[in-house]
Write an enzyme that holds these catalytic residues in place. Structure first.
Site, short mmCIF file in Angstrom:
data_model
loop_
_atom_site.label_atom_id
_atom_site.label_comp_id
_atom_site.label_asym_id
_atom_site.label_seq_id
_atom_site.Cartn_x
_atom_site.Cartn_y
_atom_site.Cartn_z
N TRP A 102 1.17 -1.28 -0.32
CA TRP A 102 0.34 -0.01 -0.32
C TRP A 102 0.75 1.58 0.20
O TRP A 102 0.44 2.57 -0.69
CB TRP A 102 -1.51 0.43 1.47
CG TRP A 102 -1.22 -1.31 1.07
CD1 TRP A 102 -1.79 -1.67 1.98
CD2 TRP A 102 -3.23 -1.86 0.64
NE1 TRP A 102 -2.66 -2.83 1.53
CE2 TRP A 102 -3.42 -2.81 0.36
CE3 TRP A 102 -3.10 -1.04 -0.91
CZ2 TRP A 102 -4.38 -3.38 -0.27
CZ3 TRP A 102 -3.88 -0.96 -1.81
CH2 TRP A 102 -4.76 -2.62 -1.61
N ASP A 172 -0.69 6.85 6.55
CA ASP A 172 -1.75 6.02 6.26
C ASP A 172 -2.04 4.62 7.39
O ASP A 172 -1.84 3.65 8.01
CB ASP A 172 -1.61 5.08 4.85
CG ASP A 172 -2.83 3.87 4.71
OD1 ASP A 172 -4.02 4.22 5.36
OD2 ASP A 172 -2.93 3.49 3.29
N LYS A 196 -11.71 -1.44 8.53
CA LYS A 196 -11.44 -2.53 9.35
C LYS A 196 -11.06 -2.81 10.84
O LYS A 196 -12.06 -3.31 11.34
CB LYS A 196 -9.41 -2.47 9.07
CG LYS A 196 -9.10 -1.62 7.86
CD LYS A 196 -8.76 -3.18 7.08
CE LYS A 196 -8.15 -2.43 5.53
NZ LYS A 196 -8.20 -3.91 4.67
#
Length: 360
Positions: A102, A172, A196
């Protein structure tokens, strides 16, 4: 109804308490005769939900007044572009620490906007650890330093964070926000997709230091400018109202658990349960991440052979476990144990892993 033993990486498990409360309000929210997803986002009933979500997030994370809390759509992937579009100026470079797929994707999007620098990387070691990095070495023209606090695919997590005394720190936190205590003041911008630990997919939380908003150019497209959301309390256009409602319920649930310290203690216990099985398996289970970089959110491991891994996953599925396959890019096995995954489910997985080893 028996709940699935859900270890999906995202969208992930939600607390049963949250789902039950949402179920009660799907047809008639606050005596309006309408479901929460039918309400106007300009109504006082929805405004109360919206404001409560912001207030609860501020309380749980102790977010200072000089930060804005924004609700944006597009997931964390849109933030890969919005961050450099708003913060990366001419003559500056954005610095990225690569600790997983990511962060690599975030870098590639920033490359399209302006100059970037790879500040540190563990890519050549298959992202098995968080690379060592000192922000003291960052040059004066750095626009910001970007990190990904937890890496879902490879199962690594930052334990301590770089100092941001000289350069804005952007993180992030999609896969570990609200999972542990931290000082928001260490960061200048935090972003996180909700699916999440915060709620369902559809809303992304951005926490940004107000002074950074001055960097955003008026020439940016309206919906890609952080000021659009800050100036209108994230209500410039229709927000993802149902997702924000569920976010508010998850935050209320987290507050009832005792806040971040209690949640962190529980998450540490759950992770230890699985890592102990791996470490005590005499090499039967092979952890991907170095011990000092292990994630408390995503436990990644392999078995001796692809065939044995396949058999493990098949038997786990038959036993009722869901989502234990590794990411499609690397395979193997992964147990995602976010906040809403009950300790009992983790203990059942540990018992299954132990029994599978004994049989094989």
């Amino acid at each position: 109804m028996n709940r699935a033993l859900n270890f999906n990486a995202g969208p992930a498990a939600l607390p049963v308490e949250v789902l039950k409360e949402a179920e009660q309000n799907l047809l008639n929210f606050s005596n309006t005769g309408m479901g929460i997803m039918e309400l106007s986002h300009r109504s006082k009933e929805y405004q109360a939900v919206h404001d409560q979500a912001i207030a609860l997030l501020r309380k749980l994370m102790a977010i200072p007044d000089d930060y804005e809390v924004l609700f944006i759509q597009g997931g964390a992937s849109l933030q890969f572009s919005m961050v450099p579009m708003n913060l990366l100026g001419r003559g500056q470079a954005a610095h990225y620490v690569l600790s997983g797929s990511w962060s690599d994707k975030a870098l590639k999007e920033a490359d399209k906007i302006g100059e970037t620098v790879i500040a540190a990387s563990s890519k050549d070691q298959k992202y098995r650890f968080i690379p060592a990095y000192s922000q003291d070495d960052i040059p004066d023209n750095a626009a910001y330093l970007h990190i990904t606090s937890n890496n879902t695919i490879y199962g690594t997590q930052w334990k301590t964070f770089p100092s941001n005394k000289k350069t804005p720190l952007v993180a992030d936190m999609s896969s570990d926000i609200l999972s542990r205590s931290l000082e928001v003041e260490q960061f200048d911008l935090i972003y996180a997709g909700a699916q999440k630990n915060l709620g369902p997919s559809g809303v992304t939380v951005v926490i940004i230091r107000k002074e950074l908003l001055e960097r955003s150019s008026e020439n940016l497209p309206t919906m890609l400018n952080y000021n659009t959301f800050a100036n209108d309390n994230s209500l410039y256009n229709t927000p993802p109202t149902l997702a924000i409602y569920l976010l508010s319920l998850v935050l209320k649930w987290a507050d009832k658990q005792g806040g971040l310290q209690q949640i962190e203690n529980t998450n540490e216990k759950k992770a230890k349960t699985l890592y102990d099985i791996i470490d005590e398996s005499e090499g039967f289970y092979i952890g991907h991440a170095h011990k000092d970089s292990r994630s408390r959110m995503n436990v990644t491991f392999n078995l001796h052979s692809a065939d044995l891994s396949k058999e493990f996953l098949q038997q786990a599925k038959e036993a009722g476990f869901v989502g234990l396959g590794g990411h499609r890019s690397i395979g193997g096995c992964r147990a995602s144990i976010y906040n809403a995954v009950p300790e009992q489910h983790v203990e059942k997985l540990a018992a299954f892993m132990k029994a599978f080893k004994n049989k094989n």
